[in-house]
Design an enzyme around this catalytic site. Structure first.
Site, mmCIF file in Angstrom:
data_model
loop_
_atom_site.group_PDB
_atom_site.id
_atom_site.type_symbol
_atom_site.label_atom_id
_atom_site.label_comp_id
_atom_site.label_asym_id
_atom_site.label_seq_id
_atom_site.Cartn_x
_atom_site.Cartn_y
_atom_site.Cartn_z
ATOM 1 N N VAL A 1 0.838 -1.201 0.000
ATOM 2 C CA VAL A 1 0.000 0.000 0.000
ATOM 3 C C VAL A 1 0.876 1.255 0.000
ATOM 4 O O VAL A 1 0.738 2.132 -0.864
ATOM 5 C CB VAL A 1 -0.956 0.014 1.204
ATOM 6 C CG1 VAL A 1 -1.780 1.298 1.218
ATOM 7 C CG2 VAL A 1 -1.890 -1.195 1.151
ATOM 8 N N TYR A 2 1.764 1.349 0.952
ATOM 9 C CA TYR A 2 2.617 2.541 1.067
ATOM 10 C C TYR A 2 3.495 2.713 -0.170
ATOM 11 O O TYR A 2 3.569 3.799 -0.754
ATOM 12 C CB TYR A 2 3.481 2.418 2.315
ATOM 13 C CG TYR A 2 4.475 3.537 2.495
ATOM 14 C CD1 TYR A 2 4.061 4.859 2.655
ATOM 15 C CD2 TYR A 2 5.849 3.274 2.507
ATOM 16 C CE1 TYR A 2 4.969 5.884 2.820
ATOM 17 C CE2 TYR A 2 6.768 4.296 2.684
ATOM 18 C CZ TYR A 2 6.325 5.603 2.831
ATOM 19 O OH TYR A 2 7.238 6.615 2.993
ATOM 20 N N ALA A 3 4.172 1.646 -0.576
ATOM 21 C CA ALA A 3 5.093 1.742 -1.707
ATOM 22 C C ALA A 3 4.355 2.103 -2.992
ATOM 23 O O ALA A 3 4.847 2.915 -3.785
ATOM 24 C CB ALA A 3 5.844 0.426 -1.883
#
Length: 246
Positions: free
Chosen positions: A151-153
């Site tokens: 999600v973050y990446a």
């Protein structure tokens, strides 16, 4: 940077705080933003104590309206924005099957949607004046796959593609858009979320073999924001101790 107005999101701690301070040291009128008024005022006080110019605007950035409101408030407070640093972000980690929809939406809202609409509100004015700088803060993990960071990446990978798209859109009008991709950095947030041991383990995989300090990332951001980088458009500058090079 004397006479220029710089808006730095997420500037009450970590990389944002270091960047706001450095830009102020170089003469910019810095508008510090964040959710925590106490910390924001502390940053402003510190900048003023060293002879810099700064003001604080409280901003909980989650929607397009939040972005537009911040852009308007900054213009009213300090004048046309010359430098925009899209630094505010949240990190969501975990197995793909375990990620809650609300967490996914929150991560993409602040990491992608808010920068998108901030640029939409600010860059056209820069283009009309024929000058302006936008620096987006990404992450090294936007460049390679790691378990638990989908999600973050991916949100930061989206920001990196936006960086290149905006460079193509606004560059011909005198607006430079670039990004910095930090590696493990010693901030309040990363220390609380990962712990020093995990940060050091991540850093050990890179040639530099150490954790970065926020001021080191700020120096890279300030370089891209400075007139000495006038011929630099659309790059993603890794500041990760060499992690993505090996």
């Amino acid at each position: 940077m004397s006479g220029k107005v710089a808006l730095v999101t997420g500037a009450t701690s970590g990389i944002g705080r270091a960047t706001a301070t450095l830009l102020a040291e170089r003469g910019a009128h810095v508008v510090v933003t964040g959710r925590d008024t106490t910390r924001g005022e502390q940053v402003v006080d510190e900048i003023r104590a060293i002879g810099g110019t700064a003001d604080f605007l409280a901003a909980a950035l989650t929607t397009a309206d939040d972005a537009r409101t911040l852009a308007d408030a900054t213009h009213e407070l300090a004048g046309p924005i010359d430098i925009l640093i899209n630094n505010a972000a949240i990190a969501v980690f975990g197995a793909t099957a375990a990620i809650a929809e609300a967490d996914f939406d929150a991560c993409y809202a602040i990491n992608v949607k808010v920068p998108f609409f901030l640029v939409g509100a600010i860059a056209p004015g820069m283009a009309e004046r024929g000058r302006g700088v936008i620096v987006n803060v990404s992450t090294m993990v936007a460049s390679f796959g790691t378990a638990g960071s989908a999600v973050y990446a991916s949100s930061k990978a989206a920001l990196e593609l936006l960086t290149k798209s905006w460079a193509a859109e606004y560059g011909p009008h005198g607006v430079r858009v670039n990004a910095v991709a930090p590696g493990p950095t010693r901030t309040e947030g990363t220390t609380a979320q990962y712990g020093i041991d995990r940060l050091e383990a991540l850093a050990a995989r890179a040639p530099a073999r150490r954790i970065a300090e926020p001021t080191e990332i700020a120096q890279a951001i300030a370089y891209l924001a400075d007139e000495h980088a006038d011929f630099v458009h659309g790059i993603i500058l890794p500041v990760d101790g060499g992690r993505t090079a090996v």
